[in-house]
Design a protein around this motif. Structure first.
Motif, PDB file in Angstrom:
ATOM      1  N   PRO A 149      74.169  32.356  60.018  1.00  0.00           N
ATOM      2  CA  PRO A 149      74.146  33.432  59.010  1.00  0.00           C
ATOM      3  C   PRO A 149      74.272  34.788  59.669  1.00  0.00           C
ATOM      4  N   PRO A 150      74.731  35.809  58.932  1.00  0.00           N
ATOM      5  CA  PRO A 150      74.822  37.148  59.520  1.00  0.00           C
ATOM      6  C   PRO A 150      73.427  37.660  59.873  1.00  0.00           C
ATOM      7  N   PRO A 151      73.349  38.556  60.830  1.00  0.00           N
ATOM      8  CA  PRO A 151      72.030  39.065  61.239  1.00  0.00           C
ATOM      9  C   PRO A 151      71.363  39.848  60.114  1.00  0.00           C
ATOM     10  N   ASP A 152      70.039  39.851  60.157  1.00  0.00           N
ATOM     11  CA  ASP A 152      69.291  40.588  59.136  1.00  0.00           C
ATOM     12  C   ASP A 152      69.217  42.083  59.434  1.00  0.00           C
ATOM     13  N   SER A 153      69.555  42.469  60.656  1.00  0.00           N
ATOM     14  CA  SER A 153      69.523  43.881  61.036  1.00  0.00           C
ATOM     15  C   SER A 153      70.822  44.223  61.745  1.00  0.00           C
ATOM     16  N   GLU A 154      70.845  45.352  62.445  1.00  0.00           N
ATOM     17  CA  GLU A 154      72.070  45.765  63.119  1.00  0.00           C
ATOM     18  C   GLU A 154      72.473  44.779  64.213  1.00  0.00           C
ATOM     19  N   ARG A 155      73.780  44.741  64.517  1.00  0.00           N
ATOM     20  CA  ARG A 155      74.289  43.887  65.602  1.00  0.00           C
ATOM     21  C   ARG A 155      74.114  44.649  66.911  1.00  0.00           C
TER      22      ARG A 155
END
Length: 260
Positions: A149-155
Motif C-alpha cells: 500500500p502507499p505510505p501513510d506519510s511522506e516518501r
C-alpha cells in the motif's frame, strides 16, 4: 524561372516612436517588437524613450510603465516579478531571459526586446507555448510508483538522495533554454528540448520514482533525445543558473549503460 517570396509577416518594419517627457535627463530607448493577429500587417519595432528616473530598476518595470502610462496596447506576460513563475521570459538585447530579473543598468545603448525566438506568436511579446507544454506532459512529470500500500506519510529520502535533485527542481519552465537551442528551432516537433529533458531526468534521478526504466524507454528515439548537439546555449541562457546540458548528457549516459 522560379520566383521566391518571403511569407507574409516575415519582414519587420519601423513603427512608432514615443518620445520622453520634456525635461527628462536620464533617458533610455526601448525598441520593442509589435505584431497583432487582428490585422494583416507585418511586424514593426516601436521605440519608447523612457525616463529611467520614473521607473524601477528592471526591464519588466519599463514594460509595465509603457503599458500603464504610454501605450496600453503593448502585450506581454508577467506575474510574480520575482523570477519564480517564468511568465515574463523574452529575448532582451539578444539573450533569452526574464524581464523581471534583468537590470536595465546592465544593458548598453538602446534595448531591443523580442518574444522568445522560433515560437508561434500570440501577440507582441507573447509566444504560444502549447507545443512546449504538450512535450512536457509527454514525459509524465510527476512521481510514479506502484508500491502498495502507499505510505501513510511522506516518501522519505536520504540527504544524499535529495541532493541528486539539486539543479533540476528549481526549473520554472520559462523555456528560455529550449528557445535558445538551434536543434529545437529546427526540430521542435520531434526533439523534446532542454526544458523537457531536464524535467525528464529530474524524475529518473528521483529515488522515490519507480519508473526509471519506462521513462528511459520512452526517450530512446533518434530525435527526442539524441537531436541534442551539445551546443550549450541552454546552459548559457538559463536565468536560474541551471545546467540542462548536463542533465541531457546524463540521460545519454544512462541509455548507453543500459545497452551494456
Amino acid at each position: 524561372m522560379v520566383e521566391f517570396k518571403l511569407p507574409r509577416n516575415s519582414t519587420v518594419g519601423t513603427g512608432r516612436t514615443f518620445t520622453a517627457p520634456p525635461g527628462a535627463t536620464n533617458v533610455k530607448s526601448f525598441r520593442i517588437y509589435r505584431w497583432s493577429p487582428d490585422n494583416n500587417d507585418n511586424p514593426v519595432i516601436d521605440t519608447y524613450e523612457i525616463d529611467l528616473d520614473r521607473i524601477g530598476p528592471m526591464v519588466l518595470d519599463a514594460l509595465i510603465h509603457i503599458k500603464n502610462d504610454i501605450d496600453p496596447t503593448l502585450t506581454f506576460r508577467r506575474s510574480c516579478r520575482e523570477g519564480i513563475c517564468g511568465s515574463c521570459a523574452m529575448n532582451i538585447a539578444g539573450e533569452n531571459t526574464l524581464a523581471c530579473l534583468k537590470p536595465i543598468r546592465d544593458l548598453q545603448g538602446d534595448v531591443a526586446i523580442y518574444p522568445l525566438p522560433h515560437m508561434p506568436i500570440v501577440k507582441d511579446l507573447v509566444p504560444n507555448l502549447d507545443g512546449a507544454y504538450a512535450q512536457l506532459r509527454s514525459i509524465d512529470p510527476w512521481l510514479k510508483s506502484d508500491t502498495l500500500p502507499p505510505p501513510d506519510s511522506e516518501r522519505l529520502q536520504s540527504i544524499e538522495e535529495r541532493a541528486e535533485l539539486d539543479g533540476m527542481w528549481e526549473c520554472i519552465l520559462c523555456f528560455c533554454c529550449s528557445t535558445s537551442c538551434p536543434s529545437y528551432w529546427w526540430n521542435g516537433d520531434r526533439y523534446l528540448g532542454p526544458a523537457t529533458l531536464l524535467a525528464a531526468y529530474r524524475w529518473i534521478a528521483d529515488s522515490r520514482d519507480e519508473y526509471a526504466g519506462e521513462r528511459l524507454d520512452a526517450l530512446e528515439d533518434p530525435m527526442k533525445l539524441y537531436a541534442c548537439r551539445t551546443i550549450m546555449n541552454c546552459t548559457q541562457t538559463c536565468p536560474k543558473g541551471l545546467n540542462p546540458a548536463k542533465a541531457i548528457g546524463r540521460l545519454k549516459e544512462l541509455q548507453m549503460e543500459r545497452k551494456g
